[in-house]
Motif scaffolding. Structure first.
Motif, PDB file in Angstrom:
ATOM      1  N   LYS A   1       0.848  -1.190   0.000  1.00  0.00           N
ATOM      2  CA  LYS A   1       0.000   0.000   0.000  1.00  0.00           C
ATOM      3  C   LYS A   1       0.885   1.242   0.000  1.00  0.00           C
ATOM      4  O   LYS A   1       1.836   1.327   0.789  1.00  0.00           O
ATOM      5  CB  LYS A   1      -0.922   0.018   1.225  1.00  0.00           C
ATOM      6  N   ILE A   2       0.589   2.164  -0.886  1.00  0.00           N
ATOM      7  CA  ILE A   2       1.332   3.417  -0.931  1.00  0.00           C
ATOM      8  C   ILE A   2       0.795   4.344   0.150  1.00  0.00           C
ATOM      9  O   ILE A   2      -0.396   4.657   0.180  1.00  0.00           O
ATOM     10  CB  ILE A   2       1.231   4.076  -2.321  1.00  0.00           C
ATOM     11  N   LEU A   3       1.663   4.767   1.050  1.00  0.00           N
ATOM     12  CA  LEU A   3       1.270   5.635   2.151  1.00  0.00           C
ATOM     13  C   LEU A   3       1.394   7.107   1.774  1.00  0.00           C
ATOM     14  O   LEU A   3       0.588   7.928   2.216  1.00  0.00           O
ATOM     15  CB  LEU A   3       2.138   5.341   3.378  1.00  0.00           C
ATOM     16  N   SER A   4       2.410   7.436   0.989  1.00  0.00           N
ATOM     17  CA  SER A   4       2.593   8.828   0.565  1.00  0.00           C
ATOM     18  C   SER A   4       3.507   8.868  -0.648  1.00  0.00           C
ATOM     19  O   SER A   4       4.288   7.941  -0.886  1.00  0.00           O
ATOM     20  CB  SER A   4       3.194   9.675   1.693  1.00  0.00           C
ATOM     21  N   GLN A   5       3.399   9.947  -1.403  1.00  0.00           N
ATOM     22  CA  GLN A   5       4.268  10.166  -2.558  1.00  0.00           C
ATOM     23  C   GLN A   5       4.555  11.654  -2.664  1.00  0.00           C
ATOM     24  O   GLN A   5       3.624  12.473  -2.682  1.00  0.00           O
ATOM     25  CB  GLN A   5       3.622   9.653  -3.849  1.00  0.00           C
ATOM     26  N   THR A   6       5.827  12.018  -2.704  1.00  0.00           N
ATOM     27  CA  THR A   6       6.204  13.425  -2.769  1.00  0.00           C
ATOM     28  C   THR A   6       7.254  13.633  -3.853  1.00  0.00           C
ATOM     29  O   THR A   6       8.067  12.743  -4.136  1.00  0.00           O
ATOM     30  CB  THR A   6       6.777  13.911  -1.427  1.00  0.00           C
ATOM     31  N   THR A   7       7.219  14.808  -4.449  1.00  0.00           N
ATOM     32  CA  THR A   7       8.230  15.222  -5.407  1.00  0.00           C
ATOM     33  C   THR A   7       9.074  16.300  -4.745  1.00  0.00           C
ATOM     34  O   THR A   7       8.560  17.363  -4.383  1.00  0.00           O
ATOM     35  CB  THR A   7       7.593  15.773  -6.694  1.00  0.00           C
ATOM     36  N   THR A   8      10.359  16.004  -4.552  1.00  0.00           N
ATOM     37  CA  THR A   8      11.227  16.935  -3.836  1.00  0.00           C
ATOM     38  C   THR A   8      11.925  17.914  -4.773  1.00  0.00           C
ATOM     39  O   THR A   8      12.351  18.980  -4.350  1.00  0.00           O
ATOM     40  CB  THR A   8      12.286  16.155  -3.039  1.00  0.00           C
ATOM     41  N   ALA A   9      12.053  17.533  -6.053  1.00  0.00           N
ATOM     42  CA  ALA A   9      12.677  18.377  -7.070  1.00  0.00           C
ATOM     43  C   ALA A   9      12.314  17.767  -8.416  1.00  0.00           C
ATOM     44  O   ALA A   9      11.854  16.619  -8.481  1.00  0.00           O
ATOM     45  CB  ALA A   9      14.198  18.434  -6.881  1.00  0.00           C
TER      46      ALA A   9
ATOM     47  N   ALA B   1       5.830   3.191   1.465  1.00  0.00           N
ATOM     48  CA  ALA B   1       4.902   2.076   1.245  1.00  0.00           C
ATOM     49  C   ALA B   1       4.901   1.123   2.427  1.00  0.00           C
ATOM     50  O   ALA B   1       5.915   0.946   3.108  1.00  0.00           O
ATOM     51  CB  ALA B   1       5.271   1.326  -0.031  1.00  0.00           C
ATOM     52  N   TYR B   2       3.734   0.521   2.651  1.00  0.00           N
ATOM     53  CA  TYR B   2       3.564  -0.531   3.654  1.00  0.00           C
ATOM     54  C   TYR B   2       3.564  -1.858   2.915  1.00  0.00           C
ATOM     55  O   TYR B   2       2.864  -2.014   1.903  1.00  0.00           O
ATOM     56  CB  TYR B   2       2.242  -0.318   4.385  1.00  0.00           C
TER      57      TYR B   2
ATOM     58  N   PRO C   1       5.060  -7.319   8.800  1.00  0.00           N
ATOM     59  CA  PRO C   1       4.956  -6.189   7.869  1.00  0.00           C
ATOM     60  C   PRO C   1       5.850  -5.026   8.303  1.00  0.00           C
ATOM     61  O   PRO C   1       6.118  -4.826   9.494  1.00  0.00           O
ATOM     62  CB  PRO C   1       3.475  -5.807   7.934  1.00  0.00           C
ATOM     63  N   HIS C   2       6.290  -4.264   7.328  1.00  0.00           N
ATOM     64  CA  HIS C   2       7.155  -3.122   7.606  1.00  0.00           C
ATOM     65  C   HIS C   2       6.899  -2.035   6.559  1.00  0.00           C
ATOM     66  O   HIS C   2       6.179  -2.253   5.594  1.00  0.00           O
ATOM     67  CB  HIS C   2       8.629  -3.532   7.588  1.00  0.00           C
ATOM     68  N   GLU C   3       7.513  -0.891   6.761  1.00  0.00           N
ATOM     69  CA  GLU C   3       7.413   0.206   5.801  1.00  0.00           C
ATOM     70  C   GLU C   3       8.740   0.379   5.067  1.00  0.00           C
ATOM     71  O   GLU C   3       9.813   0.122   5.629  1.00  0.00           O
ATOM     72  CB  GLU C   3       7.027   1.511   6.512  1.00  0.00           C
ATOM     73  N   THR C   4       8.641   0.806   3.812  1.00  0.00           N
ATOM     74  CA  THR C   4       9.815   1.006   2.967  1.00  0.00           C
ATOM     75  C   THR C   4       9.781   2.392   2.340  1.00  0.00           C
ATOM     76  O   THR C   4       8.714   2.857   1.921  1.00  0.00           O
ATOM     77  CB  THR C   4       9.867  -0.057   1.838  1.00  0.00           C
ATOM     78  N   ARG C   5      10.933   3.031   2.307  1.00  0.00           N
ATOM     79  CA  ARG C   5      11.058   4.312   1.612  1.00  0.00           C
ATOM     80  C   ARG C   5      11.751   4.068   0.264  1.00  0.00           C
ATOM     81  O   ARG C   5      12.843   3.517   0.205  1.00  0.00           O
ATOM     82  CB  ARG C   5      11.867   5.311   2.425  1.00  0.00           C
TER      83      ARG C   5
ATOM     84  N   ASN D   1      14.289  -0.095   4.256  1.00  0.00           N
ATOM     85  CA  ASN D   1      13.220  -0.238   5.254  1.00  0.00           C
ATOM     86  C   ASN D   1      13.260   0.958   6.199  1.00  0.00           C
ATOM     87  O   ASN D   1      14.326   1.346   6.690  1.00  0.00           O
ATOM     88  CB  ASN D   1      13.357  -1.547   6.019  1.00  0.00           C
ATOM     89  N   SER D   2      12.114   1.554   6.449  1.00  0.00           N
ATOM     90  CA  SER D   2      12.063   2.757   7.281  1.00  0.00           C
ATOM     91  C   SER D   2      11.673   2.462   8.725  1.00  0.00           C
ATOM     92  O   SER D   2      11.490   3.391   9.525  1.00  0.00           O
ATOM     93  CB  SER D   2      11.110   3.791   6.671  1.00  0.00           C
TER      94      SER D   2
END
Length: 232
Positions: free
Chosen positions: A109-117, A125-126, A134-138, A154-155
């Motif tokens: 599952k996508i938790l967030s998506q950002t554009t930094t530049a 993502a979860y 289960p874990h979260e990944t950046r 893994n975050s």
């Protein structure tokens, strides 16, 4: 293609022939110091720094040289493909211990998506990854000039049963791709600094993390790189 034309060190003649024929070259490493990419760009140095920080005890790399149509935006195709991280649930992973096939991830599952530049994006993502909790990944994606760079870590901590198997940030996958017009130079490396529970699960952990790297890179090659390869 000569070894001197490539940003790789310590290639055997047999390995060079494989690359010349568009084959993937997958190698298990004893230490991060053996990683073979050597370029003068910032991404290569970043890979070195990240590996030094993590110090994986399970690590593997993949090398590819593929001919492509120089009229296509191949880096954008790769970036857009990998940014759909829910596709990773479709990656088949073979467990040597259980002699069965499993999905590499489940219920991503996508938790967030950002554009930094411009050309730089981050996705949180979860994910479920058996036999771990289960874990979260950046995930980070960056196109800069003629180079694409992908990073996943893994975050939070990864647990096996109730035991901490991998600390935050210590499972890592990196992908570096340089567009040289009529060909792509592709280098991937990944693994983990994982606790083996005093050696009791050393072999199992090794098979798990090395197998996962091979599954990810094989999926990437079989489903997308071969599709991009320019037919002679």
């Amino acid at each position: 293609m000569a070894a001197g034309d490539l940003p790789f060190r310590n290639l055997s003649s047999e390995e060079l022939v494989k690359l010349q024929h568009g084959e993937r070259l997958f190698r298990v490493l004893d230490t991060y110091k053996d990683f073979c990419l050597q370029t003068e760009d910032s991404e290569s140095e970043q890979i070195r720094s990240l590996l030094k920080e993590v110090k994986p005890n399970f690590l593997a790399e993949i090398l590819m040289i593929i001919p492509v149509d120089e009229n296509l935006d191949n880096l954008a195709f790769i970036r857009n493909t990998l940014m759909d991280v829910t596709l990773f649930d479709n990656i088949p992973y073979y467990s040597k211990r259980n002699e069965k096939w499993y999905p590499l991830y489940e219920d991503t599952k996508i938790l967030s998506q950002t554009t930094t530049a411009p050309g730089q994006d981050t996705i949180m993502a979860y994910q479920k990854m058996k036999p771990f909790k289960p874990h979260e990944t950046r995930y980070k994606f960056r196109i800069q000039g003629d180079t694409f760079f992908f990073e996943s870590r893994n975050s939070n901590n990864i647990y096996y049963k109730n035991f901490k198997a991998v600390r935050k940030g210590n499972m890592i996958t990196l992908l570096w791709i340089r567009d040289e017009g009529d060909r792509l130079i592709i280098y991937g490396i990944g693994g983990a600094s994982a606790f083996t529970f005093f050696g009791l699960f050393g072999e199992r952990m090794g098979d798990s993390f090395i197998g996962r790297m091979e599954a990810f890179f094989s999926w990437f090659y079989d489903n997308y790189i071969t599709e991009m390869m320019k037919k002679s």
